[in-house]
Design a protein around this motif. Structure first.
Motif, PDB file in Angstrom:
ATOM      1  N   PRO A  68       2.224   6.407   0.793  1.00  0.00           N
ATOM      2  CA  PRO A  68       3.244   6.166   1.814  1.00  0.00           C
ATOM      3  C   PRO A  68       2.887   6.683   3.200  1.00  0.00           C
ATOM      4  N   ASP A  69       2.016   7.667   3.288  1.00  0.00           N
ATOM      5  CA  ASP A  69       1.640   8.226   4.588  1.00  0.00           C
ATOM      6  C   ASP A  69       0.274   7.754   5.067  1.00  0.00           C
ATOM      7  N   ALA A  70      -0.285   6.758   4.398  1.00  0.00           N
ATOM      8  CA  ALA A  70      -1.590   6.235   4.800  1.00  0.00           C
ATOM      9  C   ALA A  70      -1.478   5.531   6.151  1.00  0.00           C
ATOM     10  N   THR A  71      -2.604   5.416   6.819  1.00  0.00           N
ATOM     11  CA  THR A  71      -2.665   4.644   8.057  1.00  0.00           C
ATOM     12  C   THR A  71      -3.570   3.445   7.820  1.00  0.00           C
TER      13      THR A  71
ATOM     14  N   GLN B  15       2.256  -0.194  10.687  1.00  0.00           N
ATOM     15  CA  GLN B  15       3.220   0.812  10.246  1.00  0.00           C
ATOM     16  C   GLN B  15       3.650   0.466   8.824  1.00  0.00           C
ATOM     17  N   LEU B  16       3.539   1.423   7.925  1.00  0.00           N
ATOM     18  CA  LEU B  16       3.886   1.188   6.525  1.00  0.00           C
ATOM     19  C   LEU B  16       5.367   1.418   6.281  1.00  0.00           C
TER      20      LEU B  16
ATOM     21  N   LEU C  50       0.831  -1.197   0.000  1.00  0.00           N
ATOM     22  CA  LEU C  50       0.000   0.000   0.000  1.00  0.00           C
ATOM     23  C   LEU C  50       0.870   1.254   0.000  1.00  0.00           C
ATOM     24  N   ALA C  51       2.029   1.188   0.660  1.00  0.00           N
ATOM     25  CA  ALA C  51       2.942   2.329   0.733  1.00  0.00           C
ATOM     26  C   ALA C  51       3.432   2.761  -0.645  1.00  0.00           C
ATOM     27  N   LEU C  52       3.316   1.902  -1.663  1.00  0.00           N
ATOM     28  CA  LEU C  52       3.716   2.268  -3.016  1.00  0.00           C
ATOM     29  C   LEU C  52       2.879   3.427  -3.541  1.00  0.00           C
TER      30      LEU C  52
END
Length: 152
Positions: free
Chosen positions: A79-82, A96-97, A74-76
């Motif tokens: 990157p700052d998502a929770t 934590q991503l 998902l960080a792709l």
């Protein structure tokens, strides 16, 4: 008159909430993870107001839990998502991503001349962040691409 504390997207009983997705990335994330194929209740909010981002997307999926490796993919795109795992309407875990170093069999190479289009090989990319932008380097043609060029 709308109550300032009113939720714009309803709470879920059990499942996963992906919040703080940059506006416009929510649909890509639904496709990448095949979340619509789960046949579970999915709530999607697009272009919601956000103090930090200005606008954000949010995805809530009932009865589905993302693993740590899925969260890292998902960080792709965000990157700052929770990523919050929910049980009985309460957050029980926050993932934590971390940007993965490599991704395989997720994207096709945007270079139409890449050997990966004509040979029975699995797509492979090295992933790195350059000036807060996610870049993908194809293992075969060695060309580098911005995340917006990557097709699921």
């Amino acid at each position: 008159m709308m109550n300032k504390n009113q939720l714009q997207v309803e709470a879920i009983h059990n499942g996963t909430v992906i919040d703080h997705i940059p506006a416009g990335q929510g649909i890509k994330i639904l496709q990448l993870f095949g979340l619509a194929d789960t046949h579970e209740k999915i709530t999607v909010g697009l272009n919601l107001p956000s103090k930090a981002l200005g606008a954000k997307d949010i995805i809530k999926v009932e009865n589905t839990r993302l693993s740590a490796s899925q969260a890292n993919q998902l960080a792709l795109f965000a990157p700052d998502a929770t990523v919050n795992l929910i049980e009985d309407f309460e957050v029980v875990e926050k993932l934590q991503l971390q940007l993965p170093e490599r991704v395989e069999a997720v994207f096709s190479c945007p270079n139409s001349n890449c050997i990966s289009h004509n040979e029975p090989v699995t797509s492979k990319f090295q992933v790195r962040a350059v000036k807060n932008q996610v870049r993908f380097r194809c293992n075969y043609c060695e060309k580098s691409f911005h995340r917006d060029m990557m097709a699921v």
